[in-house]
Every structure is written in C-alpha cells, then in structure tokens.
Design an enzyme around this catalytic site. Structure first.
Site, mmCIF file in Angstrom:
data_model
loop_
_atom_site.group_PDB
_atom_site.id
_atom_site.type_symbol
_atom_site.label_atom_id
_atom_site.label_comp_id
_atom_site.label_asym_id
_atom_site.label_seq_id
_atom_site.Cartn_x
_atom_site.Cartn_y
_atom_site.Cartn_z
ATOM 1 N N ASP A 129 31.502 46.184 44.682
ATOM 2 C CA ASP A 129 32.382 45.078 45.059
ATOM 3 C C ASP A 129 33.814 45.446 44.677
ATOM 4 O O ASP A 129 34.088 45.786 43.520
ATOM 5 C CB ASP A 129 31.951 43.794 44.335
ATOM 6 C CG ASP A 129 32.628 42.564 44.925
ATOM 7 O OD1 ASP A 129 33.072 42.609 46.088
ATOM 8 O OD2 ASP A 129 32.711 41.546 44.203
ATOM 9 N N HIS A 136 44.263 37.055 45.184
ATOM 10 C CA HIS A 136 43.105 36.703 44.346
ATOM 11 C C HIS A 136 43.215 37.367 42.973
ATOM 12 O O HIS A 136 43.010 36.717 41.940
ATOM 13 C CB HIS A 136 41.803 37.120 45.030
ATOM 14 C CG HIS A 136 40.593 36.970 44.164
ATOM 15 N ND1 HIS A 136 40.074 35.736 43.811
ATOM 16 C CD2 HIS A 136 39.805 37.891 43.541
ATOM 17 C CE1 HIS A 136 39.010 35.907 43.024
ATOM 18 N NE2 HIS A 136 38.835 37.205 42.838
ATOM 19 N N GLU A 202 32.469 33.145 46.135
ATOM 20 C CA GLU A 202 33.615 33.991 46.481
ATOM 21 C C GLU A 202 33.534 34.321 47.955
ATOM 22 O O GLU A 202 32.512 34.827 48.428
ATOM 23 C CB GLU A 202 33.639 35.272 45.637
ATOM 24 C CG GLU A 202 34.150 35.007 44.229
ATOM 25 C CD GLU A 202 34.370 36.262 43.401
ATOM 26 O OE1 GLU A 202 35.203 36.227 42.480
ATOM 27 O OE2 GLU A 202 33.700 37.273 43.659
ATOM 28 N N GLU A 204 34.019 36.533 50.760
ATOM 29 C CA GLU A 204 34.221 37.971 50.953
ATOM 30 C C GLU A 204 33.638 38.404 52.289
ATOM 31 O O GLU A 204 32.839 37.701 52.893
ATOM 32 C CB GLU A 204 33.502 38.779 49.847
ATOM 33 C CG GLU A 204 33.940 38.449 48.445
ATOM 34 C CD GLU A 204 33.613 39.552 47.434
ATOM 35 O OE1 GLU A 204 33.491 40.733 47.829
ATOM 36 O OE2 GLU A 204 33.475 39.217 46.243
ATOM 37 N N ASP A 236 29.866 36.246 47.057
ATOM 38 C CA ASP A 236 29.584 36.824 45.737
ATOM 39 C C ASP A 236 29.559 35.673 44.728
ATOM 40 O O ASP A 236 30.553 35.388 44.063
ATOM 41 C CB ASP A 236 30.670 37.848 45.397
ATOM 42 C CG ASP A 236 30.457 38.490 44.047
ATOM 43 O OD1 ASP A 236 29.330 38.446 43.528
ATOM 44 O OD2 ASP A 236 31.440 39.041 43.507
ATOM 45 N N ARG A 240 31.579 31.558 36.341
ATOM 46 C CA ARG A 240 32.881 31.845 35.712
ATOM 47 C C ARG A 240 32.840 31.779 34.196
ATOM 48 O O ARG A 240 33.578 32.508 33.516
ATOM 49 C CB ARG A 240 33.940 30.874 36.243
ATOM 50 C CG ARG A 240 34.162 30.948 37.732
ATOM 51 C CD ARG A 240 34.531 32.347 38.173
ATOM 52 N NE ARG A 240 34.810 32.402 39.613
ATOM 53 C CZ ARG A 240 35.009 33.531 40.271
ATOM 54 N NH1 ARG A 240 34.954 34.706 39.646
ATOM 55 N NH2 ARG A 240 35.249 33.510 41.562
ATOM 56 N N GLN A 243 31.078 34.929 33.064
ATOM 57 C CA GLN A 243 31.994 36.043 33.368
ATOM 58 C C GLN A 243 33.134 36.133 32.355
ATOM 59 O O GLN A 243 33.426 37.202 31.815
ATOM 60 C CB GLN A 243 32.556 35.867 34.787
ATOM 61 C CG GLN A 243 33.511 36.969 35.227
ATOM 62 C CD GLN A 243 34.161 36.676 36.588
ATOM 63 O OE1 GLN A 243 33.869 35.650 37.210
ATOM 64 N NE2 GLN A 243 35.016 37.562 37.047
ATOM 65 N N LYS A 256 27.780 37.863 37.649
ATOM 66 C CA LYS A 256 27.790 38.078 39.097
ATOM 67 C C LYS A 256 26.521 38.693 39.665
ATOM 68 O O LYS A 256 26.362 38.722 40.881
ATOM 69 C CB LYS A 256 28.970 38.986 39.470
ATOM 70 C CG LYS A 256 30.289 38.237 39.444
ATOM 71 C CD LYS A 256 31.471 39.117 39.668
ATOM 72 C CE LYS A 256 32.746 38.316 39.646
ATOM 73 N NZ LYS A 256 33.029 37.632 40.916
ATOM 74 N N THR A 260 23.789 37.505 45.449
ATOM 75 C CA THR A 260 24.895 37.731 46.381
ATOM 76 C C THR A 260 24.308 37.517 47.767
ATOM 77 O O THR A 260 23.259 38.076 48.080
ATOM 78 C CB THR A 260 25.425 39.171 46.252
ATOM 79 O OG1 THR A 260 25.793 39.407 44.890
ATOM 80 C CG2 THR A 260 26.636 39.405 47.136
ATOM 81 N N GLU A 367 40.044 29.408 41.896
ATOM 82 C CA GLU A 367 41.456 29.330 42.302
ATOM 83 C C GLU A 367 41.802 27.949 42.878
ATOM 84 O O GLU A 367 42.869 27.417 42.614
ATOM 85 C CB GLU A 367 41.760 30.407 43.350
ATOM 86 C CG GLU A 367 41.592 31.824 42.847
ATOM 87 C CD GLU A 367 41.503 32.820 43.989
ATOM 88 O OE1 GLU A 367 40.388 33.083 44.474
ATOM 89 O OE2 GLU A 367 42.557 33.320 44.412
HETATM 90 O O1 LIG Z 1 38.282 41.225 35.880
HETATM 91 C C1 LIG Z 1 38.764 40.371 36.624
HETATM 92 O O2 LIG Z 1 39.920 39.982 36.521
HETATM 93 C C2 LIG Z 1 37.927 39.801 37.673
HETATM 94 C C3 LIG Z 1 36.925 40.498 38.239
HETATM 95 C C4 LIG Z 1 36.163 39.930 39.300
HETATM 96 O O3 LIG Z 1 36.151 38.702 39.536
HETATM 97 C C5 LIG Z 1 35.368 40.855 40.132
HETATM 98 C C6 LIG Z 1 35.244 40.463 41.543
HETATM 99 O O4 LIG Z 1 34.208 39.953 41.976
HETATM 100 C C7 LIG Z 1 36.418 40.805 42.398
HETATM 101 C C8 LIG Z 1 36.644 40.106 43.680
HETATM 102 O O5 LIG Z 1 35.757 39.459 44.261
HETATM 103 O O6 LIG Z 1 37.774 40.210 44.214
HETATM 104 CA CA LIG Z 2 33.588 39.450 44.134
HETATM 105 MG MG LIG Z 3 27.217 38.602 43.160
#
Ligand SMILES: O=C(O)/C=C/C(=O)CC(=O)CC(=O)O
Ligand SMILES: [Ca+2]
Ligand SMILES: [Mg+2]
Length: 420
Positions: A129, A136, A202, A204, A236, A240, A243, A256, A260, A367
C-alpha cells in the site's frame, strides 16, 4: 463502437470497458473468467472455440479461462491481453453476426450479473500500500505528528509505501469484523485491550501487476505500463486508535491488516487510456529513474457513500479523483522494483488514500471529522465520527467518456460487531 448487448446510458460496463473478473453461478459453481458487458457477464469458458479460431496466439484458452483466478491470464503479458480485448470488442460488436446471431451459443455464453457470485479476481501473492496523495499524507501527518512534522522530508522524493497483508484482502460485499487491539484510552494512560473505537475507511484504488520481473531486475519507467494489468477500487479499512498507538517506528501493522476490500472487476489500462491527464507538478523534480514527461495520471471520479445502521439511506461522504495523486502508478511500480524486488502476476499495489485539496474531497473519516473532532449528520438525527457496527461503506468510481462511462462498479463492505 456499439454492442448487440443492450447497455443503459449509466452502465459502468459498455463495450469500451470490458473489465475482467472471476465469477460463478448456482448452476455452475466453479469460479471462472468472465468479462462484464452491460448487466451481463460474458463467460469466456463458453467461447473458447471462438478464441481458438480468432486468437491463435493464445495457446490454451480453455485452460487459461477456466482458472479460479486471473493469474494465468495476467502472466501471458500485454500483447495477449490486448489481443484478447480486441477480439472481445469485435465479437461483442453489433456489426459482427458470429455471436450475435448464434442463439445457442448466446444462451451458454451470457450470465446475468445479478445471478452471479463474484470472487477475488486474482490470487494475491503480495500486497503493498502506497501513501501517494500529498493532501492525505499532510493531513494524517499533522494529526499524528503535529503541523511541523506533517510531511517527512523523503515524501517528495519517493513514493512511500509499506508491505501490507494479502491474506485478509476480500472481494466487495464481504462483511468485515471490527478488529480488537491495544489503544490508549487517553494521553499518558497505559494501553487497554478491546474493540477499535475509531474504525475508518480509506478511499483508494489499486493496480494488479500483470507480468512481473525477475529478482535483481528493475522495471524501467518507460516499460512500467506493460507490467500493469489493470485497476480496481480499494477500501483499506483502518483502525485509527490501534494504528496511532502501534505504528511508531515501523508503520502500519494490526491497525490495517484485518481486512482490505477490493471491487471485483479489473479495468484494464487500455480501457483507461483515453482518460490519461497530467498529474500534479512534481517539485522538486524526482530522480531520473522516476521521471516521466508524458501524461501519467488518470481522470477517475471517485465517491464514498455510507449507510449507517438503522438508516435506509446512503449519504455521500466524499468525492475525489485519482488524478489528484502526487505519485503516478508507474512511479509506484518502478520505485517498488528499483532495489531489485521482484513483482509477480497478481501482486496488488494500493495507491494510498486519495484525498483532494478541498474538505469535501478527503478520503477518510480521520480527515473528514478531523480525528473525531467534528461529527457527520445523517437522516433521523444519526451522527457519526467513525464507523459503527452494521454501518455500510460503498466506494464507486468511473471515467466520463463521450457518451459512455468506463466504470469500476462498487466496492462495498459492512462492519460486524467485534468478537467477544
Ligand atoms: O504513518 C502515517 O503517517 C500513516 C500511514 C498510513 O496511514 C498508511 C496508509 O494506509 C497510507 C495511505 O493509505 O495513504
Ligand atoms: Ca491505506
Ligand atoms: Mg487494510
């Protein structure tokens, strides 16, 4: 170009598109290769005799098209994908009586999309990915690292990416169970375990690698399009809270890899060629191995809708466009192999979340609600900051042609409650 199959004006699948997918039916539950045309599927295993007559370069059509994935077909290479596509456009054309006037063959060869089950289009060996939308990356960076560290210095020099998890990629329509994991209940508190409270989508797209490269070799930028089979929509799903707690210093992991979702129909680069446009200006100029001076972005209009639990209505959350991406698909593929990393047929590369520069084109709830600071209003007083159980998310996308659409269908998924 016109087909003898009726195509409604808003169909995603006119004769100009002809995306490839894997389907099965109740009568014949064996997954096999088909092509979408209007609201029908042309079963390629039913017309192998025609392939033998007209596409002699294709050595064993009955073997290639009776596979439960597109990997075999993908590995044949671009000249054969193109020969197949030219033949299919010809045989589906209103001017060609060969299939049009053969009722018996038509009975066998066409299946209504509504009576078919779609499967993952390929056996995905590896999934990567990227993180290729500047808007973003800046938004997320600002929320996770603060305004001064939003965009890392490397970001404008190379397409940043991470290795994802292929085992949990599912086809549109598959439910996703809310992930559990560690998260911080509040700043400076110890972590707790439980269901994610900040589940997100997400927006994508993703490309399938067709023909690969050998270990140690690299794909040069002027050859990149020969290796890309086609594109799908991709969600995706992202937790959060999991993450934000786990990703430093190595990047996305359990936040993540629980699921997906991709759309089932792979739209070929040939179908998308009329929609090539210039992408954003790249400043600083990338190193020469990433340099291309021809239009390399695609004008694909994208939309995300959500139907919250207990509501009968979808609401549009965002509208974006693939052409906003800073790094092109070609640059992503070339960078992926620049160290000699080998790609294989069926590998999948997500573009990264596709956000535009306006608030109504942001590609994730993180966002849109600015990490839950704002709420989204739905019918009947329903409000959301993130995704709740039984909420449904649908991604759609299409290119606007002159009197026709080149569409991707839908990429949908519903969230089920976490396992106890
Ligand atoms: O580390 C970060 O700032 C963020 C990473 C992500 O969110 C990875 C991702 O899935 C990237 C994306 O979808 O643009
Ligand atoms: Ca992503
Ligand atoms: Mg995923």
């Amino acid at each position: 170009m016109k087909s003898f199959i009726q195509i409604s004006f808003d169909s995603h699948f006119p004769i100009q598109n002809l995306p490839f997918g894997i389907f099965s039916t109740q009568q014949n539950p064996t997954p096999r290769v088909g092509v979408a045309i209007g609201d029908q599927i042309l079963d390629l295993t039913a017309i192998t005799v025609l392939f033998e007559h007209h596409v002699s370069e294709l050595k064993s059509p009955s073997n290639v098209f009776s596979q439960s994935s597109l990997n075999s077909f993908m590995s044949l290479g671009k000249p054969l994908w193109q020969a197949t596509r030219r033949f299919l456009q010809n045989i589906l054309s209103n001017d060609n009586p060969e299939l049009r006037d053969n009722d018996q063959l038509r009975q066998k060869a066409f299946v209504a999309q509504k009576s078919a089950k779609m499967h993952l289009p390929a056996q995905i060996g590896d999934y990567t990915d990227f993180y290729a939308s500047k808007e973003h990356a800046t938004n997320v960076g600002e929320m996770f690292r603060g305004k001064d560290n939003a965009l890392m210095p490397n970001w404008v020099h190379l397409p940043v990416g991470y290795h994802g998890r292929s085992s949990s990629i599912v086809v549109s329509g598959t439910d996703i169970v809310r992930p559990c994991g560690q998260r911080l209940p509040a700043k400076d508190h110890p972590p707790i375990f439980g269901p994610s409270a900040k589940l997100d989508f997400e927006l994508e797209m993703a490309f399938f690698v067709g023909s690969g490269n050998k270990p140690g070799e690299r794909i040069p930028i002027d050859q990149a399009n020969k290796h890309i089979f086609g594109l799908v929509l991709m969600n995706d799903w992202s937790a959060r809270d999991i993450q934000a707690w786990e990703y430093v210093p190595l990047g996305p992991f359990l936040g993540k890899n629980f699921g997906t979702t991709i759309s089932p129909w792979v739209v070929t680069l040939d179908a998308l060629e009329p929609f090539l446009v210039n992408g954003p200006t790249q400043d600083p100029a990338p190193l020469s191995y990433l340099n291309h001076d021809v239009p390399s972005a695609y004008n694909i209009q994208l939309e995300v809708k959500m139907k919250p639990n207990k509501s009968d209505f979808f609401k549009t959350l965002t509208r974006s466009n693939l052409k906003y991406m800073y790094w092109s698909l070609k640059q992503q593929l070339v960078h992926h192999t620049v160290n000699g990393c080998n790609m294989r047929p069926g590998d999948l590369c997500g573009t990264g979340t596709i956000s535009g520069s306006t608030e109504d084109s942001r590609g994730s709830l993180l966002e849109i609600t600015w990490n839950g600071q704002n709420e989204i209003d739905f019918e009947n007083g329903i409000k959301r900051k993130f995704i709740e159980d039984k909420d449904e998310i649908v991604l759609t996308g299409y290119c606007q042609g002159d009197g026709y659409l080149i569409g991707f269908g839908e990429c949908s998924g519903k969230i089920l409650p976490a396992l106890q």
